[in-house]
Each structure stands twice: as C-alpha cells, then as structure tokens.
Design a protein around this motif. Structure first.
Motif, PDB file in Angstrom:
ATOM      1  N   LEU A 288      66.370  37.185  60.109  1.00 37.12           N
ATOM      2  CA  LEU A 288      66.590  37.948  61.341  1.00 37.12           C
ATOM      3  C   LEU A 288      66.347  39.324  60.581  1.00 37.12           C
ATOM      4  O   LEU A 288      65.556  39.996  61.426  1.00 37.12           O
ATOM      5  CB  LEU A 288      67.471  37.209  61.643  1.00 37.12           C
ATOM      6  N   VAL A 289      67.478  40.037  59.862  1.00 36.77           N
ATOM      7  CA  VAL A 289      67.619  41.288  59.641  1.00 36.77           C
ATOM      8  C   VAL A 289      66.463  41.883  59.115  1.00 36.77           C
ATOM      9  O   VAL A 289      65.987  42.838  59.063  1.00 36.77           O
ATOM     10  CB  VAL A 289      68.995  41.336  58.746  1.00 36.77           C
ATOM     11  N   GLY A 291      63.911  40.253  58.044  1.00 35.31           N
ATOM     12  CA  GLY A 291      62.391  40.239  58.534  1.00 35.31           C
ATOM     13  C   GLY A 291      61.859  41.269  59.861  1.00 35.31           C
ATOM     14  O   GLY A 291      60.922  41.528  60.009  1.00 35.31           O
ATOM     15  N   SER A 292      63.485  41.849  60.518  1.00 34.04           N
ATOM     16  CA  SER A 292      63.417  42.363  61.246  1.00 34.04           C
ATOM     17  C   SER A 292      62.361  43.685  61.411  1.00 34.04           C
ATOM     18  O   SER A 292      61.428  44.927  62.028  1.00 34.04           O
ATOM     19  CB  SER A 292      64.398  42.415  62.380  1.00 34.04           C
ATOM     20  N   ILE A 293      62.997  44.471  60.623  1.00 32.71           N
ATOM     21  CA  ILE A 293      63.179  45.295  59.936  1.00 32.71           C
ATOM     22  C   ILE A 293      61.345  45.646  58.871  1.00 32.71           C
ATOM     23  O   ILE A 293      60.606  46.904  59.082  1.00 32.71           O
ATOM     24  CB  ILE A 293      64.244  46.421  58.795  1.00 32.71           C
ATOM     25  N   LEU A 295      58.782  43.861  59.930  1.00 30.18           N
ATOM     26  CA  LEU A 295      57.900  43.574  60.618  1.00 30.18           C
ATOM     27  C   LEU A 295      58.360  45.129  61.401  1.00 30.18           C
ATOM     28  O   LEU A 295      56.687  45.600  61.873  1.00 30.18           O
ATOM     29  CB  LEU A 295      58.732  43.111  61.797  1.00 30.18           C
ATOM     30  N   THR A 296      58.752  45.616  61.415  1.00 33.14           N
ATOM     31  CA  THR A 296      59.684  47.125  62.234  1.00 33.14           C
ATOM     32  C   THR A 296      58.167  48.711  61.887  1.00 33.14           C
ATOM     33  O   THR A 296      57.201  48.512  62.010  1.00 33.14           O
ATOM     34  CB  THR A 296      60.686  47.422  62.651  1.00 33.14           C
ATOM     35  N   LEU A 376      55.241  37.054  59.501  1.00 38.48           N
ATOM     36  CA  LEU A 376      56.172  37.158  59.952  1.00 38.48           C
ATOM     37  C   LEU A 376      57.161  37.383  61.300  1.00 38.48           C
ATOM     38  O   LEU A 376      58.352  37.402  61.179  1.00 38.48           O
ATOM     39  CB  LEU A 376      56.704  38.624  59.853  1.00 38.48           C
ATOM     40  N   PHE A 377      55.465  36.969  62.445  1.00 37.92           N
ATOM     41  CA  PHE A 377      56.067  36.144  63.667  1.00 37.92           C
ATOM     42  C   PHE A 377      56.552  34.374  63.442  1.00 37.92           C
ATOM     43  O   PHE A 377      57.969  34.484  64.362  1.00 37.92           O
ATOM     44  CB  PHE A 377      55.337  36.215  63.908  1.00 37.92           C
ATOM     45  N   ILE A 380      60.592  35.199  61.927  1.00 37.51           N
ATOM     46  CA  ILE A 380      61.630  35.752  62.915  1.00 37.51           C
ATOM     47  C   ILE A 380      61.472  34.472  63.567  1.00 37.51           C
ATOM     48  O   ILE A 380      62.196  34.255  64.493  1.00 37.51           O
ATOM     49  CB  ILE A 380      60.672  36.728  63.920  1.00 37.51           C
TER      50      ILE A 380
END
Length: 473
Positions: A288-289, A291-293, A295-296, A376-377, A380
């Motif tokens: 989550l952490v 992957g979110s980074i 993706l951003t 990546l979706f 998440i």
C-alpha cells in the motif's frame, strides 16, 4: 472401544515466561516514566496500564511474539515486538473510549504526550530486554555451561542434518554424544567428516540411557520404519531419558512449512501460504505504501502513455485479462493495450519477437514494461502485490498445470508486478517447457524464502532488468 484421545501440548518454557514478565515490566516502567515526567497519575492511567499488560500478553499469543525465534533474523523479532505493542495500545484506546468513559476531548495536549512517551519508552525497553535476554541465553550455552548430552538413533541423512543443526547452534545447550543404530555399518551411509560416529546399537543406547550418560534422544528413522520406531520406544520406556521423534517431512517438496495444532493434535503444513499473521500485514502495508508512492511518481508518465495508446491505434486504452490470483481465484489484471488484439479466451498466443500484432508503440511499451504500470491499481486494490509470481493468462495456467508438477502452487500467494523469476532472467516469452519450469522453480523459491528485504531487493533489481530490456518483446 475407541482409541484414547491424543494431543500434543506446546509447553510454556522458562524463557517464555521470563519474556512475558519482562514485557509486563516494560509496560509498567514506561507508564511510570511518562506519568512522572508530566506529573500526573490519575486512576485512568493505572487502569490503562493494567489493560495494556493484559492486552499485550493476549495479542502476543496471536502474533507469535513468544515463539522461538531461533534461526530468524533479529529484525523480524523486533518488528513483531513493536507491532504487538502497537496493537495493545490500540486495544487500550478502544477500551478507554467505549468502556471507561474517556471522551475524545479528554485527550488534550498533556494526555497525548503521556501516551506518546509511554508508547516510545515501553517499546524501547521491550526491544532492549528482548535483546539482552537472548544474548544472555546464547552466551550461556555457547560457553558450554549446563550442556545436556544427547544421542541420535538412526545413521541416516536426516540424522546427519540434525547433527549439523546441533553443531551450528551451541546456544541450544545440547551436546551430541554420537549415533546408535542396529544396522550393519555396510548398510548405513558414512557420516560426513567432522560429525560424530556410530558408537553402538540399540542395546548400548538403552544401557547408556539407564546409566544416565544420555539425557535426550532423537529418533531419525524414516516414517515408513514404524515397527522399528515402536521397538525402540518400547525399550526406551524403561529409562528416564527424554525422547523425541524427528519426522522426515523433507522427503516431500515443502513449499512452506509451519506447525499448527487442532485441539492439541499437531499438524505440519506441506503446501501453505507463508504470509499469515504479522508477515501478511507487513507485506500488505508495504504494498500500500510503496505502491501509492510509485503510483504518485508515475502518474504523469502513465497519463502520457494512455494518450499515446489512444492516438496511435484504434481500440481501448486499457486491456484487462483474466488471470489466476491468490489460491487460484480469478482476477482481472490491468495493462496498457500494446496489441491490436485483446485475447482472453481458451487460447492466448504469447508475444514473440517482431510480433505483427503489436501497435506502433506496443513494442516500446512492452520492452520498457510501461504496459504493466496499470497493475499498480491491482496492487492498491489488493488483488496483486508489487512482488510475487507473475500472473499468467488463464489459458496458459490450464495448459502448464498439466505439464509441470507443482505448477499451481505458485498461486499460494498473490501474483506480483515483478518477481524472482523476472530478475533471474526468466522474463518474457516461454517458448520451451524448460523456461516455464525454471520460472516456476523461482516462484517456489520465492514463496519458501520470502522476507520483506527480498521484496525490496527484487524491486531494485527489476529497475536494472527493465533498463537492459532483456527478453521483453
């Protein structure tokens, strides 16, 4: 008349009790430090301390904090300690808000500082005491103090492995005397150099055990030798030695092994998902952490890629394909469309070098792995992980599961955007059965050896693989 009920109990060792007492003391000392520094000891603080101790000890049984950490990195034990303490604090907070009548507004500045100081000081004391206790125990046994003489029954490969393990872990406090076996030496394998030799037969073992020369005995006969095992146990019942049977489970291909019990009846896993409990939470949080980074950071390149896909060929921007996820459950994997066709039926043709089905930018997307970024979706959303066995098309799964033994075991964990097989050079087209077998072997190895650091290492190595663009078309 039925057989008597049987069960095996896992005793709470002296060291386990000591660790429990040390953690309870750490929580109490940490609370004392916090309340002393900020000059307050209301009855709620004392009640919170008692609840925290009870909650921590209870939660620790589920997280496995007091299990033997022998052979496991100290970092994982530290994480488990901190994770258990964090859950205990959350437990205290829930009790305070729902039962003790403490309102959210009551958590003013000083109260929050007390809790923060308590949390940090107790955590530091726990980590310190765990390290000191384990170091003391290790030093105590390593120096040869209070060793227990042990014997191995069975001159077997399993017995040799047990001897190596005993030799490599002097902190166990076990000193191997030698092997006992009734088989002629010509029928027994020769012990490797540096290990103890056979010193007698079963009668010699019984005599030595009765005389008190041996305190602990390990039986390493194969499981098929049930009659021999029963015979040895019958004779050993006339001694006071502690006797253990070492099962040769490793004659099987162990994907991931762990002990469990059902009402005290033990069972060992042969095919199992390693990511239960704390490890599963760690990997999910990392996904989550991180992957979110990622993706951003890649949002703009992904937007540009989406526009390029739309402008250079007719058809949808994204291609969703049915693949197998955790435990073989079907998931939809997202990709940027790189081909003029969207195959997702009973037959799916793998991409090959110079494939005519590629769109004008399809080759570039596949070589640079940009087509994989929409996954990546999936990460998440929880259907995939950043690292794990690469998911194959459903049609390929059905094909290879009939050709490769253990193929479906790769689905015991979530599939990943990248994996060990990809950084080992088994990325891309699997035009021969051997290539797929090698990929599956890597997937099994990843499941057996998983650690968070392995995930980090694979992600970093994936960057180099993508830059080299090997086996991608």
């Amino acid at each position: 008349m039925g057989l008597p009920a049987r069960s095996i109990r896992q005793p709470i060792s002296f060291m386990g009790s000591l660790f429990r007492l040390a953690d309870a003391a750490a929580i109490g000392i940490g609370l004392t430090i916090a309340t002393t520094v900020f000059g307050r000891v209301p009855e709620h603080d004392i009640m919170a301390g008692a609840i925290a101790i009870a909650g921590h000890l209870l939660i620790a049984e589920f997280t496995g904090l007091y299990r033997s950490w022998r052979g496991v990195s100290s970092e994982r034990e530290v994480f488990c300690t901190l994770f258990t303490w964090a859950l205990a604090l959350g437990f205290v907070g829930c009790i305070a808000l729902t039962t003790l009548g403490v309102s959210y507004a009551a958590w003013h500045g000083k109260a929050r500082l007390v809790v923060l100081t308590w949390a940090c000081s107790s955590a530091a004391i726990m980590v310190l005491t765990h390290s000191l206790l384990r170091s003391f125990k290790r030093a105590f046994w390593t120096r040869g103090m209070n060793h227990r003489p042990v014997a191995i029954v069975g001159v077997t490969e399993l017995g040799f492995q047990l001897a190596r393990n005993l030799d490599a872990q002097p902190e166990l406090g076990l000193k191997l005397v030698g092997y006992y076996d009734d088989r002629p030496k010509e029928r027994s394998p020769e012990p490797p150099a540096g290990l103890k030799r056979q010193i007698g037969g079963i009668e010699d073992l019984i005599a030595d055990a009765k005389a008190g020369f041996i305190e602990t005995i390990y039986i390493t006969f194969p499981m098929r030798a049930e009659d021999r095992i029963r015979g040895v146990l019958r004779q050993l019942s006339d001694t006071t030695a502690s006797v253990y049977i070492v099962p040769d489970f490793f004659v099987f291909q162990m994907l991931h092994s762990r002990w469990t019990d059902i009402g005290g009846l033990p069972a060992v896993s042969v095919f199992e998902n390693p990511l239960y409990g704390v490890d599963g939470v760690v990997k999910r949080l990392f996904d989550l952490v991180a992957g979110s980074i990622i993706l951003t950071l890649l949002a703009i390149p992904m937007l540009i890629t989406a526009i390029a896909v739309k402008l250079t060929s007719r058809g949808p921007i994204f291609f969703r394909q049915r693949r197998y996820g955790l435990d073989g459950n079907e998931i939809l994997v997202w990709k940027f469309r790189s081909m003029r066709v969207c195959e997702d039926g009973h037959k799916v043709t793998q991409a090959t070098k110079g494939d005519s089905r590629l769109t004008p930018i399809g080759g570039f997307l596949r070589k640079s792995s940009l087509d994989e970024l929409p996954q990546l979706f999936n990460v998440i959303g929880g259907s995939m992980s950043l690292v794990g066995p690469r998911p194959h098309a459903t049609a390929h799964n059905e094909q290879y599961r009939q050709m490769i033994e253990g193929y479906m075991l790769r689905h015991k964990i979530k599939p990943g955007i990248t994996g060990l097989a990809q950084v080992r050079g088994w990325r891309g087209e699997t035009d021969t059965l051997e290539k797929m077998q090698k990929r599956v072997e890597c997937d099994h190895e990843y499941i057996r050896e998983w650690t968070l650091m392995l995930d980090v290492s694979i992600l970093l190595r994936t960057v180099l693989v993508v830059l080299k663009r090997q086996n991608a078309y």
